[in-house]
Each structure stands twice: as C-alpha cells, then as structure tokens.
Design a protein around this motif. Structure first.
Motif, PDB file in Angstrom:
ATOM      1  N   ARG A  70       0.695  -1.257  -0.056  1.00 46.85           N
ATOM      2  CA  ARG A  70       0.018   0.039   0.172  1.00 46.85           C
ATOM      3  C   ARG A  70       0.881   1.125   0.049  1.00 46.85           C
ATOM      4  N   ALA A  71       0.148   2.395  -0.316  1.00 49.77           N
ATOM      5  CA  ALA A  71       1.015   3.554  -0.597  1.00 49.77           C
ATOM      6  C   ALA A  71       1.576   4.100   0.822  1.00 49.77           C
ATOM      7  N   ASP A  72       0.860   4.011   1.835  1.00 50.46           N
ATOM      8  CA  ASP A  72       1.483   4.268   3.329  1.00 50.46           C
ATOM      9  C   ASP A  72       2.767   3.483   3.491  1.00 50.46           C
ATOM     10  N   GLN A  73       2.881   2.407   3.099  1.00 54.81           N
ATOM     11  CA  GLN A  73       4.052   1.694   3.518  1.00 54.81           C
ATOM     12  C   GLN A  73       5.392   1.954   2.567  1.00 54.81           C
ATOM     13  N   LEU A  74       4.857   2.664   1.143  1.00 61.58           N
ATOM     14  CA  LEU A  74       5.797   2.848   0.225  1.00 61.58           C
ATOM     15  C   LEU A  74       6.135   4.338   0.725  1.00 61.58           C
ATOM     16  N   LEU A  75       5.559   5.031   0.959  1.00 61.94           N
ATOM     17  CA  LEU A  75       5.722   6.366   1.420  1.00 61.94           C
ATOM     18  C   LEU A  75       7.037   6.295   2.640  1.00 61.94           C
ATOM     19  N   GLU A  76       6.822   5.362   3.648  1.00 65.24           N
ATOM     20  CA  GLU A  76       7.445   5.251   4.701  1.00 65.24           C
ATOM     21  C   GLU A  76       8.965   4.858   4.151  1.00 65.24           C
ATOM     22  N   MET A  77       8.849   3.954   3.462  1.00 72.48           N
ATOM     23  CA  MET A  77      10.191   3.358   2.863  1.00 72.48           C
ATOM     24  C   MET A  77      10.992   4.153   2.049  1.00 72.48           C
ATOM     25  N   MET A  78      10.377   5.002   1.153  1.00 67.50           N
ATOM     26  CA  MET A  78      10.988   5.966   0.362  1.00 67.50           C
ATOM     27  C   MET A  78      11.684   7.188   1.258  1.00 67.50           C
ATOM     28  N   GLU A  79      11.029   7.562   2.234  1.00 67.22           N
ATOM     29  CA  GLU A  79      11.403   8.567   2.992  1.00 67.22           C
ATOM     30  C   GLU A  79      12.670   8.207   3.982  1.00 67.22           C
ATOM     31  N   GLU A  80      12.585   6.790   4.176  1.00 69.89           N
ATOM     32  CA  GLU A  80      13.912   6.327   4.978  1.00 69.89           C
ATOM     33  C   GLU A  80      15.002   6.035   4.012  1.00 69.89           C
ATOM     34  N   SER A  81      14.757   5.645   2.722  1.00 69.74           N
ATOM     35  CA  SER A  81      15.831   5.276   1.972  1.00 69.74           C
ATOM     36  C   SER A  81      16.037   6.321   0.825  1.00 69.74           C
ATOM     37  N   PHE A  82      15.021   7.080   0.372  1.00 71.62           N
ATOM     38  CA  PHE A  82      15.476   8.179  -0.712  1.00 71.62           C
ATOM     39  C   PHE A  82      14.492   9.198  -0.508  1.00 71.62           C
ATOM     40  N   PRO A  83      15.064  10.028   0.537  1.00 70.76           N
ATOM     41  CA  PRO A  83      14.185  11.133   0.716  1.00 70.76           C
ATOM     42  C   PRO A  83      14.392  12.159  -0.479  1.00 70.76           C
ATOM     43  N   GLU A  84      15.424  12.055  -0.860  1.00 70.92           N
ATOM     44  CA  GLU A  84      15.838  13.133  -2.244  1.00 70.92           C
ATOM     45  C   GLU A  84      14.661  13.582  -3.155  1.00 70.92           C
ATOM     46  N   ILE A  85      13.699  12.337  -3.301  1.00 72.74           N
ATOM     47  CA  ILE A  85      12.928  12.252  -4.209  1.00 72.74           C
ATOM     48  C   ILE A  85      11.424  13.063  -3.950  1.00 72.74           C
ATOM     49  N   ARG A  86      11.537  13.090  -2.669  1.00 71.03           N
ATOM     50  CA  ARG A  86      10.455  14.096  -1.932  1.00 71.03           C
ATOM     51  C   ARG A  86       8.921  13.550  -2.645  1.00 71.03           C
ATOM     52  N   LEU A  87       8.830  12.195  -2.342  1.00 77.27           N
ATOM     53  CA  LEU A  87       7.534  11.495  -2.823  1.00 77.27           C
ATOM     54  C   LEU A  87       6.305  12.102  -1.807  1.00 77.27           C
ATOM     55  N   ARG A  88       5.134  12.231  -2.332  1.00 78.10           N
ATOM     56  CA  ARG A  88       4.183  12.599  -1.714  1.00 78.10           C
ATOM     57  C   ARG A  88       2.939  11.631  -1.961  1.00 78.10           C
ATOM     58  N   LYS A  89       1.968  11.560  -1.093  1.00 78.17           N
ATOM     59  CA  LYS A  89       1.024  10.577  -1.138  1.00 78.17           C
ATOM     60  C   LYS A  89       0.166  10.725  -2.429  1.00 78.17           C
ATOM     61  N   GLU A  90      -0.026  11.977  -2.827  1.00 79.67           N
ATOM     62  CA  GLU A  90      -0.814  12.448  -4.116  1.00 79.67           C
ATOM     63  C   GLU A  90       0.020  11.963  -5.213  1.00 79.67           C
ATOM     64  N   ASP A  91       1.185  11.514  -5.241  1.00 84.09           N
ATOM     65  CA  ASP A  91       1.914  11.107  -6.483  1.00 84.09           C
ATOM     66  C   ASP A  91       1.757   9.470  -6.487  1.00 84.09           C
ATOM     67  N   CYS A  92       1.376   8.784  -5.416  1.00 81.72           N
ATOM     68  CA  CYS A  92       1.042   7.274  -5.419  1.00 81.72           C
ATOM     69  C   CYS A  92      -0.230   7.071  -5.956  1.00 81.72           C
ATOM     70  N   ILE A  93      -0.319   5.988  -6.723  1.00 75.48           N
ATOM     71  CA  ILE A  93      -1.771   5.364  -7.147  1.00 75.48           C
ATOM     72  C   ILE A  93      -1.896   4.008  -6.949  1.00 75.48           C
ATOM     73  N   GLU A  94      -2.575   3.680  -5.882  1.00 78.06           N
ATOM     74  CA  GLU A  94      -3.103   2.104  -5.571  1.00 78.06           C
ATOM     75  C   GLU A  94      -3.966   1.644  -6.766  1.00 78.06           C
ATOM     76  N   MET A  95      -3.666   0.338  -6.986  1.00 75.87           N
ATOM     77  CA  MET A  95      -4.328  -0.535  -7.756  1.00 75.87           C
ATOM     78  C   MET A  95      -3.998  -1.728  -7.802  1.00 75.87           C
ATOM     79  N   SER A  96      -4.793  -2.544  -8.766  1.00 75.84           N
ATOM     80  CA  SER A  96      -4.609  -4.192  -8.635  1.00 75.84           C
ATOM     81  C   SER A  96      -3.137  -4.538  -9.143  1.00 75.84           C
ATOM     82  N   TRP A  97      -2.664  -5.605  -9.286  1.00 78.54           N
ATOM     83  CA  TRP A  97      -1.596  -5.790  -9.904  1.00 78.54           C
ATOM     84  C   TRP A  97      -1.763  -5.892 -11.327  1.00 78.54           C
ATOM     85  N   ILE A  98      -2.706  -6.404 -11.886  1.00 76.62           N
ATOM     86  CA  ILE A  98      -3.077  -6.351 -13.245  1.00 76.62           C
ATOM     87  C   ILE A  98      -3.265  -4.947 -13.964  1.00 76.62           C
TER      88      ILE A  98
END
Length: 534
Positions: free
Chosen positions: A311-339
């Motif tokens: 999910r997006a919340d997990q991804l945001l936390e992971m990116m903030e820890e590993s690659f904060p320079e990208i400045r990822l925001r929740k509105e940048d993320c799209i949740e969807m099915s794998w297909i």
C-alpha cells in the motif's frame, strides 16, 4: 488426400513459374512443400497453414509482427514459405522437411527481436511463425500453467488475472512480446527483485528437436532444459510450450511516476539512485527512464517509476527512509491491482480495461529503431552522467529511450551457473539504450541514428561491465558479432559475442549444442555454435 496433394502441386508449379530468376530456390521450395504434403495426414491439411509468395496473405502474415521497420524494406530477404502451425504436428513436419532439404528455419513467436533474426536470413529459409500456438492452461490448485510459445505476455497476464487477483508471473512490461522468445532469453520484468527472471520460474517445457521428436523436461535431459531457459531456445530446437510457476502478488499494489526535466536536479537524483535502488526491499522495483520529451519542446527528461507490492503508506515510509531526495508525496502514489499495474507500465491510457492485453497490436506505433544494452557494477560518476545527459539532449532523433533497471534481491541469490543467464550477483542495474525514428526514405536517418547510438555506447565503455562487457540476450545486438551467413559456426570466433551474453556459460551452451545438434541445423546469426568434444 489426393485432392490435397493435387492442390499443393498446383501451388508448387505456380511458385516455380513466378520466380524463374531464383530457379534453385524454387526447386528447393518445391521439394520442401512436396515433403510436408506427404508427411501430414489427410485430416491435417498444410494448406491451412502454408503461405507462399504468390499467396494473397503472404505479405500480411510476414508483416503482422514485424515491429522494427528497419527490417520491413523491399530489400529485406523474405522466406521461401511461412508456416503458421495450428498444432505440434505442423511444427514437427516443418522441421523434418527443412532439415531434409537443407533449408534454414527461422522461429518467430512475437517478432520483437531487436535485430529481426526470427524472420529474415541472407540464405534461403522457411519461417515458422508460432502465432497460432497460443493456448494457455492454468492450474490454480498447483499454482502453475502451461503456455504455448506463440502466446503473448499480455495474454498470459490476462489469463492469470481471470483466475485469481493475487497471482501473477514475473515477465516483462511489453504485452505484445511473444512468450517463446522472452522465456528463452531470460526475461527481465518488474518482479525481478522478488522472483528473479521469467526463465527462473519455468518448471517444464515441450521442445521439438532436429529429428522432429517432442521432448519434455525428462526426455530432453537436464542439459537441454538448462540451456533453453536463458540461452536462446532457437539454437536447440523449437520450444512449443512452457510450464511456468505462478507467483503471489498482493490484492493491491502502488505505483508512481515522477518526471524531472531540470538538469542539475535530475542528474543528482540519478546519481544518488545508483547507490540505493538495488538495496531496496524485494517488494519494491524503482527504475529510471531517460527519454525525449513528448510535449514538443525538445530536450530530455528523467522519469522515476516504481512498482511496490503493498500500500501507499508503506511505500511512503520506505522512500522517506531510503530515498528522501525524491520528495515523494501521497498524491504522487496510485493504488491499483497488480493486473492494472501491468496496463500502467505498458503505457495504455488510464481507464483501459484488461481486455486490451489480449490485443496483439502494440499500444505504441511501430518505428525504425536500434537497441543496445549494458550492465553496471559500480556507480557511474556524476560528471559522466552530466555528459550522458548532454549527449542525449543534443540528439536530433525523434525519440531516445534509456532505461535503468535495478537488479538486487532475488537476483543476488541465484548463482551465475543456475541458468545460462549469468548477469546477476553484484549487478547494480541494467541499461537498455534505444533510439527510434519514424521515416527513412533515403537511408540517411537509419545511418545517422545508428551511428549516434554506437557513439553513445562507446562513450559508456569506461563506466559499465568489463572482461567481458556484458549484454542482455533479449536485447539482441549484432554489432557484437555474428556467425557466418551460410551456416558456419566456429566456437572460437563466436566467443567474441557469446561471452558478452553468457560469460563462462557460453562454453557449456556450445557443448550442449554439440551433443544434441552437432550438424548445427538450428542456426541463425547469433545461434549457439556446436562444440563437439572428442
């Protein structure tokens, strides 16, 4: 049977008459057609699958899956005949009759090969187009599937999704690529960190050898089964079907695409990305595409894309820890099915249904293009990335595409000798370079663009793998070297390009070829040469 043979003989007579300037080829073609007409039973008419140059559908069938317009010119050598088998018997007979008549055979499953080696040759040949062998049978209880080589990646993804929302397969991004070529070359995709290559998830196969026999994993033996999963199956036989292991995906995944156009910011992020992407969670694929801008303003842009199995919340936390320079925001993320993520990465329009995956027409227009590949083991210096950006910004071609695809995860756990694909451990990322253009009336565009990508490739020499400089088999590149035109394959000569793709596995591949096909019937420009040990 009499009616069938009579009709075929009429085809032969007409074929011989319409090409008098190629009398030897005509006689060989006549003998080939005679052969298959007698070998097939009366209820298995060859007329349903045979296309000769005088047939009204010949040109359509030939062009139907040629995606590189460089090889769709009047001067490109054409097959004496095209066979589109409806069952395995058609394949067996085609192989037997080509072998008996000294004809080379070209095997096409999707037509996406970068150098067109599956549908062209400088010597008389027959093309075996597997497009009609596209059956897919999924067993959800056992988490596996049988898929014919002529099925596309998109058709496989669609069929799996029809059975389960939490199963997938770790294959590539382009839905119109044929399964046969993709699996036999390895198959890099978005799930590489968690599940490895597509070929790493093959558990059985059906192959027709030079004698026309159908062999499964047990009857072909461990050596051949090893060779066809990443070593280029068309060097050893015609693999008509693959048994694959399905993999687990969550009901919801998260994607994002962030595009950077300003040079200092983009280059800084690319440089930093090299130290991080391969170390991230195996559930996270984080890649970069450097490409021409599509809004007409010129220049290039870098797009940072991600598929996260969560999910997006997990991804945001992971990116903030590993690659904060990208400045990822929740509105940048799209949740969807794998297909749905499959459609997203294949560049379908938002809102397109998964039914589109069954359509064999490429969602992007066909073009003239040239591709090359590299492997990176050490981060590229910032100054070199600046120079790369500048070179790409100054190119006059309509479109360039440079993809940086991270490895790591599962790829670090599989030994180099587990399959023919050795480019795994300690690889930071793979680079795919493509330059494409839409017209070539006088040949100048092809010359200019091919020369440009070759110069870029030369420029990258100090920053990529060495001893030898690695290359990806599914990104075939004849610039690296090729076999002699008339079927001559010398192991020592072929090492020039063979070790680039397969490192030390190339010798084992050649030994396997020497055991199963010492006369080198399955031959093309970069087929594995037979090495016969005494």
């Amino acid at each position: 049977m009499v009616t069938q043979i009579s009709t075929i003989l009429l085809f032969i007579s007409f074929f011989t008459l319409v090409v008098p300037s190629r009398s030897r080829s005509s006689l060989v073609a006549s003998s080939f057609i005679h052969c298959i007409s007698y070998k097939l039973p009366s209820n298995n008419s060859i007329l349903n699958v045979l296309y000769l140059p005088n047939n009204s559908s010949y040109s359509f069938i030939l062009k139907s899956t040629i995606h590189n317009l460089r090889f769709l010119k009047p001067t490109t050598p054409k097959p004496l005949a095209t066979i589109t088998p409806l069952d395995y018997t058609h394949v067996q007979v085609t192989v037997e009759c080509c072998e008996q008549n000294g004809l080379q055979i070209r095997i096409r499953s999707g037509g996406h090969d970068f150098e067109g080696t599956s549908y062209r040759s400088e010597v008389p040949f027959v093309m075996l187009d597997l497009k009609n062998l596209s059956s897919i049978s999924i067993d959800m209880e056992k988490n596996n599937a049988w898929v014919d080589s002529g099925a596309t990646i998109g058709e496989l993804y669609y069929s799996i999704a029809q059975k389960s929302p939490v199963h997938g397969f770790p294959a590539g991004l382009c839905p119109t690529v044929g399964i046969g070529g993709h699996l036999s070359g390895g198959g890099v995709g978005n799930l590489i960190g968690k599940y490895g290559l597509a070929a790493d998830n093959v558990i059985d196969a059906l192959m027709i050898d030079a004698k026309g026999r159908i062999l499964d994993r047990k009857s072909m033996g461990n050596d051949i089964f090893w060779a066809i999963r990443g070593g280029g199956a068309a060097s050893f036989g015609v693999v008509v079907a693959w048994k694959i292991k399905l993999v687990q995906v969550p009901p919801m995944v998260t994607v994002f695409d962030l595009t950077k156009t300003l040079q200092p910011e983009a280059i800084t992020l690319i440089h930093r990305w090299q130290f991080v992407a391969h170390k991230l969670s195996e559930d996270l694929l984080f890649r970069i595409t450097i490409s021409s801008t599509i809004d007409g303003r010129g220049g290039i842009e870098a797009t940072f894309s991600s598929l996260f199995l969560g999910r997006a919340d997990q991804l945001l936390e992971m990116m903030e820890e590993s690659f904060p320079e990208i400045r990822l925001r929740k509105e940048d993320c799209i949740e969807m099915s794998w297909i749905e993520s499959v459609l997203h990465f294949a560049a379908y329009q938002r809102g397109e249904t998964i039914e589109a995956l069954k359509i064999r027409i490429n969602p992007l227009p066909n073009s003239y293009f040239k591709g090359k590949s590299d492997l990176v083991y050490k981060p590229i210096p910032y100054e070199a990335l600046e120079d790369l950006w500048k070179r790409c910004s100054n190119v006059t071609s309509p479109f360039i595409h440079i993809e940086l695809h991270p490895y790591g995860g599962r790829m670090n756990e599989i030994s180099e000798s587990e399959s023919p694909f050795p480019l795994r451990k300690n690889v930071l990322f793979e680079i795919l370079y493509i330059v494409s253009w839409m017209d070539d009336k006088d040949g100048k565009s092809s010359e200019n663009n091919i020369n440009w990508i070759r110069r870029l490739y030369d420029f990258m020499t100090p920053y990529v793998s060495k001893g030898p400089r690695g290359a990806i088999w599914n990104c075939r590149d004849l610039d690296l070297g090729e076999n002699d035109v008339c079927g001559g394959s010398n192991f020592s000569k072929s090492k020039v390009w063979g070790y680039r793709y397969f490192k030390n596995n190339f010798r084992r591949l050649a030994i396997v070829k020497g055991k199963v096909n010492p006369h080198n019937f399955f031959y093309y420009e970069q087929s594995i040469p037979p090495l016969v040990l005494h």
